[in-house]
Every structure is written in C-alpha cells, then in structure tokens.
Design a protein around this motif. Structure first.
Motif, PDB file in Angstrom:
ATOM      1  N   GLU A  60       0.808  -1.220   0.000  1.00 60.75           N
ATOM      2  CA  GLU A  60       0.000   0.000   0.000  1.00 60.75           C
ATOM      3  C   GLU A  60       0.844   1.274   0.000  1.00 60.75           C
ATOM      4  N   ARG A  61       2.172   1.110  -0.047  1.00 60.31           N
ATOM      5  CA  ARG A  61       3.031   2.296   0.008  1.00 60.31           C
ATOM      6  C   ARG A  61       3.372   2.774  -1.406  1.00 60.31           C
ATOM      7  N   VAL A  62       3.104   4.032  -1.683  1.00 58.99           N
ATOM      8  CA  VAL A  62       3.429   4.627  -2.975  1.00 58.99           C
ATOM      9  C   VAL A  62       4.924   4.949  -3.002  1.00 58.99           C
ATOM     10  N   VAL A  63       5.620   4.431  -4.020  1.00 52.51           N
ATOM     11  CA  VAL A  63       7.068   4.645  -4.130  1.00 52.51           C
ATOM     12  C   VAL A  63       7.439   5.456  -5.369  1.00 52.51           C
ATOM     13  N   GLY A  64       6.452   5.784  -6.193  1.00 52.97           N
ATOM     14  CA  GLY A  64       6.731   6.584  -7.383  1.00 52.97           C
ATOM     15  C   GLY A  64       5.442   6.837  -8.149  1.00 52.97           C
ATOM     16  N   TYR A  65       5.514   7.754  -9.083  1.00 51.47           N
ATOM     17  CA  TYR A  65       4.348   7.975  -9.946  1.00 51.47           C
ATOM     18  C   TYR A  65       4.787   8.684 -11.213  1.00 51.47           C
ATOM     19  N   SER A  66       3.923   8.605 -12.210  1.00 44.95           N
ATOM     20  CA  SER A  66       4.197   9.232 -13.497  1.00 44.95           C
ATOM     21  C   SER A  66       2.935   9.906 -14.003  1.00 44.95           C
ATOM     22  N   GLN A  67       3.128  10.931 -14.827  1.00 47.03           N
ATOM     23  CA  GLN A  67       2.003  11.672 -15.397  1.00 47.03           C
ATOM     24  C   GLN A  67       2.344  12.091 -16.809  1.00 47.03           C
ATOM     25  N   ILE A  68       1.362  12.086 -17.700  1.00 41.58           N
ATOM     26  CA  ILE A  68       1.557  12.503 -19.085  1.00 41.58           C
ATOM     27  C   ILE A  68       0.815  13.812 -19.325  1.00 41.58           C
ATOM     28  N   GLU A  69       1.477  14.734 -19.991  1.00 35.27           N
ATOM     29  CA  GLU A  69       0.847  15.973 -20.439  1.00 35.27           C
ATOM     30  C   GLU A  69       1.188  16.173 -21.907  1.00 35.27           C
ATOM     31  N   SER A  70       0.395  16.975 -22.605  1.00 30.42           N
ATOM     32  CA  SER A  70       0.694  17.226 -24.013  1.00 30.42           C
ATOM     33  C   SER A  70       0.378  18.659 -24.389  1.00 30.42           C
ATOM     34  N   TRP A  71       1.052  19.154 -25.413  1.00 31.41           N
ATOM     35  CA  TRP A  71       0.794  20.481 -25.953  1.00 31.41           C
ATOM     36  C   TRP A  71       1.275  20.537 -27.397  1.00 31.41           C
ATOM     37  N   HIS A  72       0.873  21.595 -28.081  1.00 33.45           N
ATOM     38  CA  HIS A  72       1.218  21.780 -29.487  1.00 33.45           C
ATOM     39  C   HIS A  72       2.200  22.936 -29.602  1.00 33.45           C
ATOM     40  N   GLU A  73       3.193  22.780 -30.466  1.00 34.01           N
ATOM     41  CA  GLU A  73       4.192  23.824 -30.645  1.00 34.01           C
ATOM     42  C   GLU A  73       4.103  24.428 -32.043  1.00 34.01           C
ATOM     43  N   GLU A  74       4.716  25.605 -32.208  1.00 36.17           N
ATOM     44  CA  GLU A  74       4.529  26.367 -33.437  1.00 36.17           C
ATOM     45  C   GLU A  74       5.187  25.749 -34.666  1.00 36.17           C
ATOM     46  N   ASP A  75       6.087  24.802 -34.467  1.00 32.67           N
ATOM     47  CA  ASP A  75       6.671  24.120 -35.625  1.00 32.67           C
ATOM     48  C   ASP A  75       5.787  22.969 -36.101  1.00 32.67           C
ATOM     49  N   GLY A  76       4.589  22.849 -35.507  1.00 32.04           N
ATOM     50  CA  GLY A  76       3.640  21.832 -35.923  1.00 32.04           C
ATOM     51  C   GLY A  76       3.755  20.509 -35.202  1.00 32.04           C
ATOM     52  N   VAL A  77       4.615  20.415 -34.201  1.00 29.46           N
ATOM     53  CA  VAL A  77       4.847  19.161 -33.477  1.00 29.46           C
ATOM     54  C   VAL A  77       4.001  19.115 -32.207  1.00 29.46           C
ATOM     55  N   TRP A  78       3.366  17.963 -31.983  1.00 29.24           N
ATOM     56  CA  TRP A  78       2.716  17.703 -30.702  1.00 29.24           C
ATOM     57  C   TRP A  78       3.749  17.111 -29.757  1.00 29.24           C
ATOM     58  N   VAL A  79       3.776  17.618 -28.529  1.00 28.24           N
ATOM     59  CA  VAL A  79       4.758  17.171 -27.541  1.00 28.24           C
ATOM     60  C   VAL A  79       4.048  16.448 -26.409  1.00 28.24           C
ATOM     61  N   PHE A 118       4.766  15.091 -22.776  1.00 29.59           N
ATOM     62  CA  PHE A 118       5.722  15.192 -21.677  1.00 29.59           C
ATOM     63  C   PHE A 118       5.551  14.043 -20.700  1.00 29.59           C
ATOM     64  N   MET A 119       6.686  13.407 -20.363  1.00 30.53           N
ATOM     65  CA  MET A 119       6.701  12.298 -19.411  1.00 30.53           C
ATOM     66  C   MET A 119       7.260  12.793 -18.075  1.00 30.53           C
ATOM     67  N   GLY A 120       6.389  13.039 -17.129  1.00 30.18           N
ATOM     68  CA  GLY A 120       6.847  13.394 -15.797  1.00 30.18           C
ATOM     69  C   GLY A 120       6.868  12.147 -14.938  1.00 30.18           C
ATOM     70  N   GLY A 121       7.997  11.852 -14.319  1.00 33.38           N
ATOM     71  CA  GLY A 121       8.080  10.638 -13.506  1.00 33.38           C
ATOM     72  C   GLY A 121       9.046  10.797 -12.351  1.00 33.38           C
ATOM     73  N   TRP A 122       8.673  10.279 -11.182  1.00 36.30           N
ATOM     74  CA  TRP A 122       9.500  10.402  -9.985  1.00 36.30           C
ATOM     75  C   TRP A 122       9.438   9.105  -9.186  1.00 36.30           C
ATOM     76  N   VAL A 123      10.601   8.675  -8.699  1.00 35.27           N
ATOM     77  CA  VAL A 123      10.697   7.453  -7.889  1.00 35.27           C
ATOM     78  C   VAL A 123      11.538   7.764  -6.661  1.00 35.27           C
ATOM     79  N   LEU A 124      11.118   7.267  -5.519  1.00 34.60           N
ATOM     80  CA  LEU A 124      11.908   7.456  -4.301  1.00 34.60           C
ATOM     81  C   LEU A 124      13.313   6.896  -4.502  1.00 34.60           C
ATOM     82  N   PRO A 125      14.347   7.577  -4.019  1.00 32.68           N
ATOM     83  CA  PRO A 125      15.729   7.150  -4.270  1.00 32.68           C
ATOM     84  C   PRO A 125      16.025   5.697  -3.903  1.00 32.68           C
ATOM     85  N   GLU A 126      15.472   5.220  -2.799  1.00 32.84           N
ATOM     86  CA  GLU A 126      15.782   3.850  -2.351  1.00 32.84           C
ATOM     87  C   GLU A 126      15.165   2.777  -3.238  1.00 32.84           C
TER      88      GLU A 126
END
Length: 338
Positions: free
Chosen positions: A82-101, A103-111
């Motif tokens: 039941e102990r959370v040791v990490g998590y990840s989240q996805i976000e997206s956006w559009h840039e002016e060169d026409g590319v969709w981005v 983003f992979m945000g992810g964090w894990v406890l050091p141990e």
C-alpha cells in the motif's frame, strides 16, 4: 473511489509491487511524499522557481482536475503493497513548428531506483502517448519530452540511456547584491525612457512578441498559443507594477524593455527584450543597469532571472558581466517518436 490496476509488459519483479491509476485527491499526500523523499538525494533547492516540486495544494488541484476531466489514465502510481514509491504523469501540448509534444513526468523514491520502476513508467508513458497521438492527432508529428536538473544525476543518466537528448536548457540566475554596478550610462541616440501609461500596453506587448519570434530556430520549442491575449491578461496582474518597468522609445516606436516584477520578498527580471532593429547598440545593458539600480535603491535583496543557455549567448555574457551567476541548470529533454 475505486482504482484500476494497470498491467504493463515490463512490470518490475518486486514482491508486493503493482501499478494503478490515481484514486483522486486522496492520493495527494502519498504523491507529495515521493517528492519530499527525494529532496536531499536529488539536491532539490526549494528556493528556486523552476524546481519540479509541486506543492501539496497544487497536487490536490491537479488530481481533482484530472478526475473531473476523466483523465485518471494519464497517471500511473507505483506502489509496494500500500506504500506509494513513485508515480508518473503525461501531459501534451502543441508547438509552433507543428509538433505535438508528450511530456513524461516521472519520480521514484531514491531507495527504489535501479529496480526497473522508472523504466516501466517511462515505457508506459511512451506507449500511452503513441495511442493518444494516433487517436487525437493522426498523421501529425509528435515527440516525447522529459525534464531533469543538473543535480538529478539518476534522471539525467536514465534519460540519456533511453535515447533522450537535451533540446534546450533553462538557467536560473541570481544577482550578487554586493556587485558594484557601472554608473548610469547614456542611452543610444534618439532613445528615451518614458513612464508607462495604459495606452502604451499594446505597443509594449507587440514589442515583446517580436523580440522572441526567432528565439529558437524554425519555431522549435515554442508553445502554440495566443500571445497577445496571454500578455494582455498577464500584465494586468497586481505583481506587474509599471513603475518597475524601463521601456525605451525611439520616437513613436518601442525599441525594447526591461521589466522587474516584485513577488513576496523577491524581484524577478521578467523581461530583457530588445527589438531586432535596435539590437547591438548597448540598449539592453543600459536598461538593465537602470532597472537593477532602481530595485536596489528600494532595498531589494534577492533578484533573479531565467534564460535559455544554448540560445542566449550574448544575453548570458551581459548577465554575468553585471553580477548574475548561474544557480542551477534545468535540462529540457526531447526524443523522436519515430
């Protein structure tokens, strides 16, 4: 609220380990503990503005918004029993060169690093991004993004090993208040600084937008949004005090500007931008010296700014020459999705 267990191909072989979707706001404390648990190891400096360290209040808001929008599947929570040791989240956006981005945000406890958790989260995120891109933006270009700071050695090595490269670097700099600034320097010929009036705002906004048009080649890394509407709303906020702005005019045209913005007990050098036709005349240097002298005379003790390391060499030279030093580097990584 019930959660959904998430099964992915390369799930780590750790007793009691599982992935799940978010529950909702009730997950905020556990996710926040992941961040607080990495402060010392990753040398997170909470005084810096670009540190990727959300407050508990912001996490609650993000989680609530995701549940309301039915986007729980954009989050992946790693837990051992039941102990959370990490998590990840996805976000997206559009840039002016026409590319969709994506983003992979992810964090894990050091141990719990080095056991495959981070790899599994990243691969899950990339797979989810491919699905989303195919459904939402078929036949359009897209790429992956991730962040790591100069003190996050684990994340830096991991992203490079996964094929990510540094797209650009954001630098947070601070001013040494013991610096003796040059005396007031004359403005270039025909240039004058005038008090800012409300009717000046449209020209100032147009000047700022023009100044950043070629900040990155081929419009790389530029978010696609309505900049006029953004700055019009932004400059109305209480923190934007026009008495701290130094706007240079050449006749009826704005040549450039330096803005200082006061928040709490800090001052941010919010704008140092000169229109192309007035560059290489020493105008940025004069305006910045005047702005710094102004806030120092007001008794300010902490002055900072951020800039792009690879794309602002001349600006970096100016900032260093006047007493700014780099506090930390924030690398913005990209990876081709093809």
């Amino acid at each position: 609220m019930s959660t959904i267990q998430v099964v992915i191909p390369d799930i780590p072989n750790i007793e009691g380990f599982s992935f799940r979707s978010i529950k909702g706001v009730e997950d905020a404390d556990a996710l926040y503990a992941v961040h607080t648990g990495r402060i010392a190891y990753d040398k997170v400096d909470l005084s810096l503005h670009h540190e990727d360290m959300p407050s508990l209040e912001r996490l609650r808001s993000f989680l609530s918004q995701s549940v309301t929008a039915k986007e729980q599947d954009q989050w992946l929570v790693a837990q051992i029993y039941e102990r959370v040791v990490g998590y990840s989240q996805i976000e997206s956006w559009h840039e002016e060169d026409g590319v969709w981005v994506y983003f992979m945000g992810g964090w894990v406890l050091p141990e719990w690093r080095g056991k495959g958790i981070g790899s599994a989260m990243l691969h899950w995120g990339e797979a989810m991004a491919r699905q989303s891109a195919a459904l939402q933006h078929p036949n359009e270009r897209f790429e992956f993004a991730a962040n790591a700071t100069s003190t996050e050695q684990d994340a830096t090595a991991f992203l490079l090993n996964e094929g990510y490269y540094v797209g650009f670097t954001s630098l947070e700099m601070r001013f040494d208040i013991s610096t003796v600034l040059p005396g007031l320097t004359s403005l270039p010929d025909n240039i004058e600084v005038r008090p800012v009036l409300p009717e000046h705002y449209p020209q100032i906004i147009s000047s700022i937008i023009e100044c950043y048009q070629n900040a990155f080649s081929e419009n790389r890394f530029r978010d696609d949004f309505d900049r006029v509407a953004y700055y019009t709303a932004e400059l109305q906020k209480p923190k934007y005090d026009p008495r701290l702005w130094h706007v240079a005019w050449d006749g009826d045209e704005v040549a450039g500007q330096v803005f200082m913005v006061k928040e709490d007990d800090q001052v941010c050098v919010n704008q140092v931008s000169i229109r192309p036709a007035w560059r290489r005349k020493g105008l940025a240097r004069v305006l910045l010296i005047r702005a710094l002298q102004d806030v120092l005379e007001r008794g300010e003790k902490l002055i900072w700014l951020d800039t792009f390391g690879e794309y602002q060499t001349r600006a970096m030279d100016l900032y260093r020459n006047l007493g700014f030093h780099v506090v930390k580097e924030f690398q913005r990584y990209r990876k081709s999705a093809t």
